[in-house]
Design a protein around this motif. Structure first.
Motif, mmCIF file in Angstrom:
data_model
loop_
_atom_site.group_PDB
_atom_site.id
_atom_site.type_symbol
_atom_site.label_atom_id
_atom_site.label_comp_id
_atom_site.label_asym_id
_atom_site.label_seq_id
_atom_site.Cartn_x
_atom_site.Cartn_y
_atom_site.Cartn_z
ATOM 1 N N UNK A 172 -79.011 80.353 -79.559
ATOM 2 C CA UNK A 172 -78.655 79.051 -80.104
ATOM 3 C C UNK A 172 -78.228 78.066 -79.025
ATOM 4 N N UNK A 173 -77.711 78.588 -77.925
ATOM 5 C CA UNK A 173 -77.188 77.663 -76.929
ATOM 6 C C UNK A 173 -77.348 78.267 -75.556
ATOM 7 N N UNK A 174 -77.240 77.434 -74.577
ATOM 8 C CA UNK A 174 -77.247 77.899 -73.205
ATOM 9 C C UNK A 174 -78.623 77.826 -72.578
ATOM 10 N N UNK A 175 -78.701 78.467 -71.450
ATOM 11 C CA UNK A 175 -79.903 78.362 -70.634
ATOM 12 C C UNK A 175 -81.135 78.824 -71.397
ATOM 13 N N UNK A 176 -80.952 79.834 -72.204
ATOM 14 C CA UNK A 176 -82.109 80.393 -72.887
ATOM 15 C C UNK A 176 -82.246 79.883 -74.305
#
Lengths: 1124, 117
Positions: A493-497
């Motif tokens: 849902x979030x972050x780099x990936x």
């Protein structure tokens, strides 16, 4: 009242201070008492706790009866103390051992030790006192005794009894018998001071006639601008607050409802509990806003030991004097607002190189300039206040700085956990009802469940498994984490990936590893960033302005379709089937192929979203994403794994999967089918995703007159058309009628009527050229009769800019289609409207000299110049893509070469024109014009030079192009000629500085000129007015200077004259050689064939038939060659 | 009667972790804690003062009449001397003091409002 005054008012002078005074008085006594009351005695109290409880009950009873708080308290204390004395005796023996044990347990604790120090001594003294005091007390009056005892006990530390801790808080809720709380508005920021002032005031006036009757006052940091006073009535509050600075009594004293009283005291500021490992930021100083990690804390949480990446200035400004003086100066300079050095881990070698031996090493630490460095980090203590604890949001970059030293280390997981810890608070926000969670700390650790409800920091979960199945429980959000198990399909849902999806392969605490659906790589992320999801894919397909499956232009020759979006780049399949990795900035534009037309192997038009399959080769099926240049088709098929299912093929190798209606099945060679202008806007391909929409009928909006039928003579406006039927809104009667277009004639502003079709087609044909040639074109028309002017001037522009003119679409026009298939589509010219038009009208070019409209164009050779110019551009733009090009190339060789348009004045332009005129009705002319017509779209899009002749530019040409432009670029050449033609046509006027025109350069000293206008301006006293001569030299001066030219007058005098006064002499006779400044022969010496009032017919000496009309003032007579 | 700090704005004011009384550091050193001196023994003991008092507190109560005041009762300072008290004090008393209180059966209530009942 200032603070100071305020204080003075409510503060006791030191001398008067009863507290201070008392203290001094009782100092010796005090000491004695302290000893007496030391630990021993107190410990014993515990032994007799029960007894005392009874006593206390008695006291409580007394309390009710005895008025006067202070007195009562003292009596109470004495009472208790007396009891202690007695207890002391009894309990002493048994206590000793225990005390010793305690001492051992406590170890070196000061306070206990201290208390026990005087143990023996105290006991002895106590006994002695008792013995001595008993008889004494008997002999004194009760008052005396009371006073003595009070004095003795006044300042000794009262026994600590706890703070009513046995009573649960809820029983302390206010009742109606309690005094009320009153809210008072105060100056923001002064709340605390005012509460203090109230206290001082209360003490101050306590024994005066009007003591304050408030019971308490308080302030909360989270409630700025308010204080609360506890009192029985508002009046008491008012009285208390009277005279205090910063209290806004005028804003009212509000009663706090009883049920809200407790909450005022329960307000919690968001808690900032720091624990080692927490990320914080430094509030100010050299490290302002730097991330730091908490290492340790003092117990009260005030001093926080953090480690952070040091900023050591490795380039100190001082170049190193060793004497102390310069050192000092250096320090001063360094602190004075220099930019702070970059973050860099402490490296002993680097620092030693710069600062020499000022570094000391202590086991694992380095001490440098009073700071401690370990493992490259600075370890430093900060005050809690100097740290930013909220909204730290460490970025990955920052955190990696802290993990750097672990390079190659094995504990990267630990660090990940640290990051997770940092964003733990945020984790509360990521929980959603329905999430599977696991409790990982606290009593319920290990329990699994599903989130039912979230309220604030508390989540209600339904437990799963074991014997507590189905039980609901409330947990602090921070104690739960999302739970995943191997095999779950998750989405980040979030972050780099973010937006990756995949299958969980392993779960370690809060770090989940999954295999990405897209890349098949293992990715580890925090559980909090994951959510179970059924979908597959990368989620967002948009990067920048481009989206998955967009057709994008990569360079002039290459287009491609995005088949995969990555974090900040695309995978693009180009028309040659090659896969490219492209950054958004490498894409020059997105192409819209929604109106592009291509035909499949059966001659059907191929539309976007058609389901097709290859007729040869692999027989792949797919949905049409885009077509390009009528040749390439980009298809998409989910079942093909390669390139995200996107592949490129030839449009002609495709066949539709959907059945087609036979009516529309047309011969491949029938271009009119492809011509949206002709195609009846009905039907489309069955099963075609996008039904053909048919272009907007260009007749719509026209003012027409009905020429047949019952409505004959009525004037109206075409509102809509449907095939041959038009809906016409009549001007009279406000009526809309349906009528055959045949019965409509176009009504021109001057009242003339013209057949609709003719108008349209003439306009269309013209429009094609206008698209290309732009600026020069309107002018020939503007000089001609109103009718054609109108058509020429307006319709085509409308067509280019507004209506879906097929020609506006460049590569998509049927002309192009045709050319891609047939060597010379113009053989077939009867089928395109442009050619229709020309075939219907008497060949305009042939008629050039006579028809005013065409006459106009024949007078402006530059239109052709620019026309061919554009054509040249077109053919180079199209490159080898179209076989047809060779056809034209052959017809008009001049145009194919770039040289023809770089020489703006040269014969390059002239020759095609001349060729044209000599072979007038041959297809050579026919060919290039539609070619030019066909390409405006391409021009607009592809080369900046062509971006210039946009419709806007057409409409306001004078503005845009009036500035002198240099002739080096074809675009400019065009403008210049435009300029000229403008001048000539609309208001034939010479520019004041015509003499500097490049075209004159070769003929300068043959120009016959006359001085005009000096009289009015009193230039040279007007002496030269009317004098004739020839130009000796003329060259443009820098802008700031006056433009002058050197003139040799007929009488032999030579002098410089301001250029604006120099005008050409009037031509005098036929057969005189002149240089035209406008028109087809612009810049070339021609011979006057015929003269009228304001126009001259000229033609070149070599080719007398090549005539042109020029305004009289646009020619310069030339001195006979060699005759000067 | 506790000493009333002269400077309300002073950042150095310290609140007792046990009774939440607010005093200046100088006063703490000079007189210790008028309420809990017997347990804490802060007088002239800077280390102990540092350990048992804190600057981390929120809200100030002027307790004028502890016996009558509901606020004081609610804050459990009703039996303490008059003076300035903090509404909420962050932190806990040192463990040994907690043990000492336990030994005399006094329930320690942290002043940070984390444990309310």
């Amino acid at each position: 009242m200032s603070d100071e005054e305020d204080q003075r008012m409510y503060e006791h002078e030191p001398e008067e201070d009863p507290i201070g005074g008392e203290q001094q008085d009782v100092e010796p006594d005090d000491e004695e008492m302290e000893e007496t009351s030391s630990g021993k005695g107190q410990a014993k109290r515990r032994e007799v706790y029960e007894d005392e409880e009874e006593e206390e009950e008695e006291e409580d009873d007394e309390e009710e009866e005895i008025p006067g708080r202070r007195g009562h308290k003292r009596i109470k204390r004495r009472h208790r103390h007396m009891a202690n004395k007695f207890v002391d005796l009894e309990a002493e023996v048994s206590d000793d051992d225990e005390e010793e044990e305690e001492e051992e347990e406590m170890g070196a604790d000061n306070f206990i030790t201290h208390a026990d120090d005087g143990d023996e001594e105290v006991t002895r003294r106590n006994h002695a006192l008792l013995d001595r005091n008993f008889p004494e007390e008997d002999s004194r009056s009760p008052e005396e005794i009371a006073r003595a005892i009070a004095g003795r006990h006044r300042d000794r530390a009262a026994p600590y009894t706890g703070d009513m801790s046995e009573i649960p808080q809820r029983l302390l809720m206010p009742s109606v018998h309690d005094a009320s709380l009153w809210q008072i508005r105060v100056k923001v920021g002064r709340e605390r001071e005012i509460v203090f002032s109230l206290m001082r005031k209360a003490i101050d006036v306590e024994y005066t006639a009007r003591p304050l009757s408030i019971l308490s006052a308080f302030q909360r940091d989270s409630l700025p601008g308010m204080i609360y006073v506890e009192a029985r009535s508002a009046k008491q509050v008012q009285q208390a607050c009277q005279g205090l600075v910063g209290v806004y009594l005028s804003r009212g004293i509000q009663l706090v409802p009883i049920e809200e009283m407790a909450s005022l005291l329960l307000i919690k500021k968001q808690e900032n509990t720091l624990t080692p490992g927490t990320w914080v930021r430094i509030r100010r100083g050299k490290y302002a806003n730097d991330l730091a990690q908490v290492m340790d804390l003092t117990e009260n949480g005030e001093d926080v030991g953090v480690r952070l990446v040091p900023r050591i200035d490795l380039n100190p400004r001082d170049d190193g004097g060793l004497d102390p003086l310069s050192k000092k100066r250096k320090k001063a300079a360094a602190t004075a607002g220099t930019t702070r050095p970059p973050q860099r881990l402490f490296n002993i070698d680097e620092v030693a190189k710069v600062y020499g031996k000022s570094i000391t090493k202590r086991s694992q630490f380095y001490v440098f300039q009073g700071e401690t460095y370990k493992d490259g980090f600075l370890e430093k203590d900060f005050k809690f206040n100097a740290l930013i604890v909220d909204d730290v949001n460490p970025t990955l970059d920052e955190i990696t700085q802290f993990t750097r030293r672990d390079d190659g280390g094995e504990d990267s997981m630990v660090n990940l956990s640290a990051i997770a810890e940092a964003s733990r608070k945020a984790a509360i926000a990521v929980l959603q009802p329905g999430d599977h969670i696991e409790i990982f700390e606290g009593e319920q650790a290990g329990v699994h469940g599903v989130v039912d409800e979230i309220s604030g920091d508390v989540v209600t979960i339904t437990a799963q498994g074991l014997d507590i199945e189905g039980q609901k429980m409330e947990m602090p959000a921070r104690s739960v984490r999302k739970k995943f198990k191997p095999g779950d399909h998750v989405k980040v849902m979030a972050g780099q990936h973010a937006d990756e999806t995949g299958l969980v392969v392993s779960v370690a605490d809060n770090v989940v590893t999954f295999v990405s659906d897209m890349t098949m790589q293992e990715i580890s992320v925090f559980a909090k960033d994951l959510r179970t999801a059924a979908e597959v894919g990368t989620g967002s397909n948009i990067v920048g302005n481009y989206e998955l499956h967009d057709l994008v232009q990569l360079d002039a020759q290459t287009v491609g379709v995005i088949f995969k979006t990555e974090r900040d780049s695309f995978r693009v399949l180009d028309q040659n089937g090659q896969v490219r990795l492209v950054q958004p900035h490498q894409i020059s534009m997105r192409r819209d192929s929604s109106r592009a037309i291509a035909i499949d192997s059966e001659g059907h038009e191929l539309r976007i979203n058609d389901n097709v399959k290859e007729v040869d080769g692999e027989g792949r099926k797919g949905r049409v994403l885009h077509t390009h240049q009528s040749f390439f088709a980009f298809l998409h098929n989910r079942e093909i794994a390669e390139n995200g299912g996107v592949f490129v093929t030839r449009a002609r190798a495709l066949a539709s999967l959907a059945p087609k209606s036979n009516v529309l099945k047309l011969a491949t060679s029938d271009l009119s089918k492809m011509n949206p202008a002709l195609a009846a806007p009905s039907g489309g391909m069955v099963g075609s995703g996008a039904m053909s929409r048919g272009p907007r009928d260009r007749h719509i909006g026209l003012t027409v007159t009905v020429v047949k039928g019952p409505n004959k003579g009525y004037v109206g406006t075409i509102k809509d058309t449907n095939g041959q039927i038009a809906r016409v809104e009549l001007r009279t009667g406000n009526k809309i009628i349906m009528i055959d277009k045949e019965k409509l004639f176009r009504r021109l502003p001057d009242g003339k009527l013209e057949p609709l079709d003719r108008v349209n087609k003439g306009g269309g044909g013209g429009g094609g050229r206008f698209g290309n040639m732009g600026p020069p074109q309107p002018n020939p028309y503007s000089n001609s009769n109103g009718g054609s002017n109108f058509q020429g001037g307006r319709t085509p522009f409308g067509a280019v800019g507004r209506t879906p003119n097929p020609y506006a679409d460049g590569g998509k026009t049927p002309a192009w289609n045709a050319s891609s298939r047939t060597p010379n589509p113009y053989n077939d010219s009867g089928k395109t409207p442009a050619w229709n038009a020309s075939s219907k009208t008497p060949n305009p070019y042939g008629d050039g000299g006579r028809t005013p409209a065409w006459n106009a164009s024949s007078r402006t050779p530059n239109t052709y110049a620019t026309g061919s110019n554009s054509t040249g551009g077109a053919s180079s733009g199209w490159g080898g893509a179209t076989p047809a090009r060779t056809g034209w190339g052959g017809a008009t060789p001049g145009r194919a070469t770039g040289a023809s348009w770089s020489s703006s004045t040269g014969d390059g332009w002239g020759s095609p024109a001349r060729t044209g005129s000599s072979t007038w009705d041959s297809s050579t002319w026919s060919a290039p014009t539609p070619a030019a017509a066909a390409t405006p779209g391409a021009h607009l899009g592809q080369t900046p030079a062509y971006a210039a002749p946009t419709p806007v530019a057409h409409q306001t040409p004078a503005y845009v192009w009036s500035a002198p432009t240099n002739a080096a670029t074809p675009g400019d050449a065009m403008f210049q000629s435009y300029n000229q033609s403008l001048d000539k046509d609309e208001n034939p006027q010479l520019e004041p500085e015509w003499i500097f025109d490049n075209i004159l350069t070769n003929y300068l000293n043959r120009l016959k000129i006359i001085i005009k206008g000096t009289k009015d301006a009193q230039y040279l006293h007007g002496d030269y007015e009317g004098r004739t001569g020839v130009v000796v030299a003329a060259s443009r001066n820098p802008d700031d200077y006056q433009q002058t030219a050197r003139i040799r007058f007929d009488n032999g005098e030579e002098r410089s004259v301001i250029a604006k006064y120099i005008v050409p002499q009037e031509p005098s006779k036929n057969d005189e050689e002149v240089l035209t400044l406008a028109g087809k022969h612009r810049g070339r010496p021609v011979v006057i064939r015929e003269m009228s009032d304001d126009e001259i017919v000229v033609s070149s000496r070599q080719n007398p038939a090549d005539i042109d009309n020029v305004a009289t003032n646009m020619v310069v007579p030339l001195v006979e060659e060699g005759g000067r | 009667m506790a000493l009333i700090p002269a400077q309300a704005r002073s950042k150095t004011l310290r609140a007792c972790l046990l009774c939440s009384l607010i005093q200046t550091p100088a006063d703490w050193k000079k007189v210790g804690c008028p309420n809990c001196e017997e347990v804490l023994g802060l007088k002239s003991q800077p280390e102990k003062i540092a350990a048992c008092t804190t600057t981390q507190f929120d809200g100030v109560v002027a307790v004028v009449d502890p016996d009558q005041s509901w606020v004081a009762r609610w804050q459990r300072t009703a039996k303490y001397v008059r003076g300035m008290y903090a509404v909420r004090v962050m932190g806990r008393i040192p463990e040994e003091v907690e043990v000492a209180l336990e030994r005399r059966n006094i329930k320690y209530r942290p002043r940070d409002q984390t444990e309310m009942d």
